[in-house]
Design an enzyme around this catalytic site. Structure first.
Site, short mmCIF file in Angstrom:
data_model
loop_
_atom_site.label_atom_id
_atom_site.label_comp_id
_atom_site.label_asym_id
_atom_site.label_seq_id
_atom_site.Cartn_x
_atom_site.Cartn_y
_atom_site.Cartn_z
N LYS A 262 0.84 -1.20 0.00
CA LYS A 262 0.00 0.00 0.00
C LYS A 262 0.88 1.24 0.00
O LYS A 262 1.75 1.40 0.84
CB LYS A 262 -0.90 -0.01 1.24
CG LYS A 262 -1.69 1.28 1.47
CD LYS A 262 -2.43 1.24 2.79
CE LYS A 262 -3.05 2.59 3.14
NZ LYS A 262 -3.72 2.58 4.46
N ASP A 267 -2.69 10.45 3.77
CA ASP A 267 -4.08 10.02 3.92
C ASP A 267 -4.83 10.97 4.84
O ASP A 267 -4.71 10.91 6.06
CB ASP A 267 -4.13 8.60 4.47
CG ASP A 267 -5.57 8.08 4.58
OD1 ASP A 267 -6.45 8.66 3.92
OD2 ASP A 267 -5.78 7.09 5.31
N LYS A 274 -10.37 12.41 8.42
CA LYS A 274 -9.90 11.98 9.73
C LYS A 274 -9.95 13.15 10.73
O LYS A 274 -9.91 14.32 10.32
CB LYS A 274 -8.45 11.49 9.64
CG LYS A 274 -8.22 10.24 8.81
CD LYS A 274 -6.75 9.91 8.76
CE LYS A 274 -6.48 8.67 7.91
NZ LYS A 274 -6.97 7.44 8.57
N ASP A 285 1.59 6.39 5.68
CA ASP A 285 0.59 5.44 5.18
C ASP A 285 1.03 4.73 3.91
O ASP A 285 0.24 4.01 3.30
CB ASP A 285 -0.74 6.16 4.95
CG ASP A 285 -1.94 5.26 5.19
OD1 ASP A 285 -1.79 4.24 5.89
OD2 ASP A 285 -3.03 5.57 4.68
N ASP A 344 -12.15 6.69 3.77
CA ASP A 344 -10.98 6.47 4.60
C ASP A 344 -10.58 4.99 4.66
O ASP A 344 -9.66 4.63 5.38
CB ASP A 344 -11.23 7.01 6.02
CG ASP A 344 -9.95 7.13 6.83
OD1 ASP A 344 -8.88 7.28 6.21
OD2 ASP A 344 -10.01 7.10 8.07
N GLU A 346 -9.32 3.44 2.05
CA GLU A 346 -8.80 3.55 0.68
C GLU A 346 -7.63 2.62 0.39
O GLU A 346 -7.39 2.28 -0.76
CB GLU A 346 -8.38 5.00 0.40
CG GLU A 346 -6.99 5.41 0.89
CD GLU A 346 -6.79 5.26 2.38
OE1 GLU A 346 -5.67 4.92 2.80
OE2 GLU A 346 -7.75 5.49 3.17
N ARG A 348 -7.26 -0.52 0.93
CA ARG A 348 -7.71 -1.77 0.32
C ARG A 348 -8.11 -1.57 -1.14
O ARG A 348 -8.06 -2.51 -1.94
CB ARG A 348 -8.85 -2.36 1.15
CG ARG A 348 -10.11 -1.53 1.21
CD ARG A 348 -10.98 -1.87 2.41
NE ARG A 348 -10.34 -1.49 3.67
CZ ARG A 348 -10.90 -1.68 4.87
NH1 ARG A 348 -12.09 -2.24 4.97
NH2 ARG A 348 -10.26 -1.31 5.95
#
Length: 497
Positions: A262, A267, A274, A285, A344, A346, A348
């Site tokens: 990933k 993010d 968030k 991230d 959020d 994202e 995956r």
């Protein structure tokens, strides 16, 4: 990226008592002196043992005591080893403790290395720990450190030439891969765009034999139908990229191991934004992509006899008038559709397209996704273990053994059939959230929807392991580079003998 802060020079010499100068010596439980440490004390006419007694130094693992002007030695660093060193991880910790304890010194330090049971190349592994423990990302805009290290650590080994070979052909490469991952994670996200990340990877691997780097820009990503990756990045003015780094060191034509990491370069959570507290940390991230790239760098540098590929789907998740919304439906490269429950969730999404493209392109014999995917995994395992998800018991054991050998903890977590039911959507094939189901397992189940039947698969959720708030002897405060050592150990089990 800023230059590395001062790391020690590394050298090796025959394991015998140093005649003079600066030394680092292991001390066992209750101040026990053995081997070279005992011989050095005799040369100092018992002054080292006397200092240990006077200071109440118990030799607990990781405990240190520094002495100056003791007998023939200008400086002595005593490092506690407790009940003794039992693993490569213990040796790394010992070496890192020596590096930290001698950081301000300006001399060559002869380092006595205690024997660790069943560990080959003790001195090289201790040197690796010293290098890892000396890492410091530094500060942007500050002058680079001197090109020559102020201190050289000379590790004492029964066969100095063999130790030097093990360092130069193996152990140093692992540290360099970890450093690369740490550097990538630590870089601020106003600099670390998807395009910048991709360029850093291209530059780092340039000139390495048996390596091929492929990069897809946003137009190619869209043309391939990667709606999940493209959609994740469409709210940002910094468009997505996909990078693949293939290293062919094994048998010609053999399918590779694939590490799909990933790579969310920042993010915000997107429209499902968030909370502001600790959002700054979301520059990390992309730690899964960093670990994947760092692992392949290690394998290429040590010329491992294995075929591997790192695939890095890179995007920035931002809120914008063009960003995806909760309730939207995206079409992934496989044709499978996704209802967005939260923007959020994202990571995956980018892994779904990255994993499918990897299987189409490389037909791997093993596919591994690695991601800072869920906060839920930290609630389950704290900061001691990453979550391991797989339906293959033999693979699980293989990964757990690699985790033990590397010192990068893993704990297997379940994906219950009900979790797959929880991500079924009324308006699409799947949704990227599952109300009422365990969060870490939901993330794993979602990614498993893109695993082909013939592909052995493991998912690692490293959300609670990629960043340390305080650090330890080997790992710094901040970016850890988690996954590089784990993937290196795993790859050793697949290498051609």
């Amino acid at each position: 990226m800023p230059a590395l802060a001062e790391v020690p020079g590394i050298d090796f010499a025959k394991a015998e008592r140093p005649a003079r100068g600066a030394v680092a010596l292991p001390v066992g439980k209750d101040g026990a002196l053995e081997g070279i440490s005992r011989d050095a004390d005799r040369a100092a006419k018992g002054a080292i043992a006397e200092a240990i007694k006077t200071a109440g130094f118990k030799g607990a693992a990781g405990q240190t005591l520094t002495l100056y002007g003791v007998g023939p030695y200008g400086a002595v660093l005593l490092v506690g080893t407790g009940e003794g060193l039992k693993s490569a991880t213990d040796l790394q910790t010992y070496g890192a403790t020596v590096a930290k304890g001698t950081a301000g010194w300006t001399a060559t330090v002869n380092v006595a290395v205690p024997d660790a049971k069943d560990v080959a190349n003790d001195a090289a592994i201790a040197a690796q720990g010293a290098m890892l423990g000396a890492y410091d990302f530094g500060k942007w805009g500050k002058a680079a450190p001197a090109s020559e290290p102020k201190v050289t650590l000379t590790f004492l080994a029964p066969d100095a030439n063999a130790a030097r070979r093990a360092w130069e052909t193996d152990a140093r490469a692992v540290a360099e891969g970890v450093f690369f991952a740490r550097d990538l994670v630590s870089t601020p996200s106003n600099i670390k765009t998807p395009a910048w990340f991709a360029d850093q990877v291209v530059e780092k691997f340039q000139g390495l034999p048996n390596v091929t780097v492929t990069m897809l820009d946003e137009a190619q990503i869209e043309a391939l139908g990667m709606g999940a990756l493209y959609g994740t990045g469409q709210g940002s003015v910094r468009p997505p990229r996909l990078v693949a780094v293939e290293y062919k060191g094994g048998t010609a034509g053999e399918a590779p191991i694939a590490f799909v990491g990933k790579g969310i370069t920042f993010d915000t959570g997107g429209i499902s934004i968030k909370p502001s507290a600790n959002m700054w940390r979301m520059r990390m991230d992309m730690a899964g992509a960093a670990a994947s790239a760092g692992a392949v760098l290690t394998l290429a540098k040590r010329e491992a006899k294995v075929n591997v590929v790192a695939v890095l789907p890179l995007a920035e998740n931002m809120p914008d008038g063009n960003a995806i919304r909760p309730g939207d439906v995206l079409t992934s490269m496989s044709g499978k559709t996704i209802e967005i429950m939260s923007t959020d969730a994202e990571g995956r999404l980018v892994l779904a397209d990255g994993l499918w493209w990897t299987q189409e392109q490389y037909k791997p014999k093993l596919a591994v996704t690695i991601a800072t995917l869920t906060g839920a995994v930290g609630g389950a395992l704290g900061s001691d273990y990453a979550g391991l998800f797989t339906n293959d018991d033999a693979l699980a054991q293989r990964f757990l053994a690699a985790a033990d050998a590397s010192g990068e903890g893993l704990w297997r977590l379940p994906v219950h059939p009900n979790t797959f039911k929880a991500i079924r959507s009324d308006v699409a094939d799947v949704k990227n959230g599952g109300e009422g189901a365990p969060g870490a397992s939901v993330g794993a189940a979602f990614i498993m929807e893109w695993v082909k039947e013939e592909t052995p698969f493991v998912h690692l959720d490293i959300a609670s392991m990629a960043w340390q708030n305080s650090g330890n002897a080997v790992d710094p405060k901040g970016a850890v580079g988690y996954g590089v050592r784990l993937f290196d150990e795993l790859s050793r089990t697949y290498e051609t003998k």
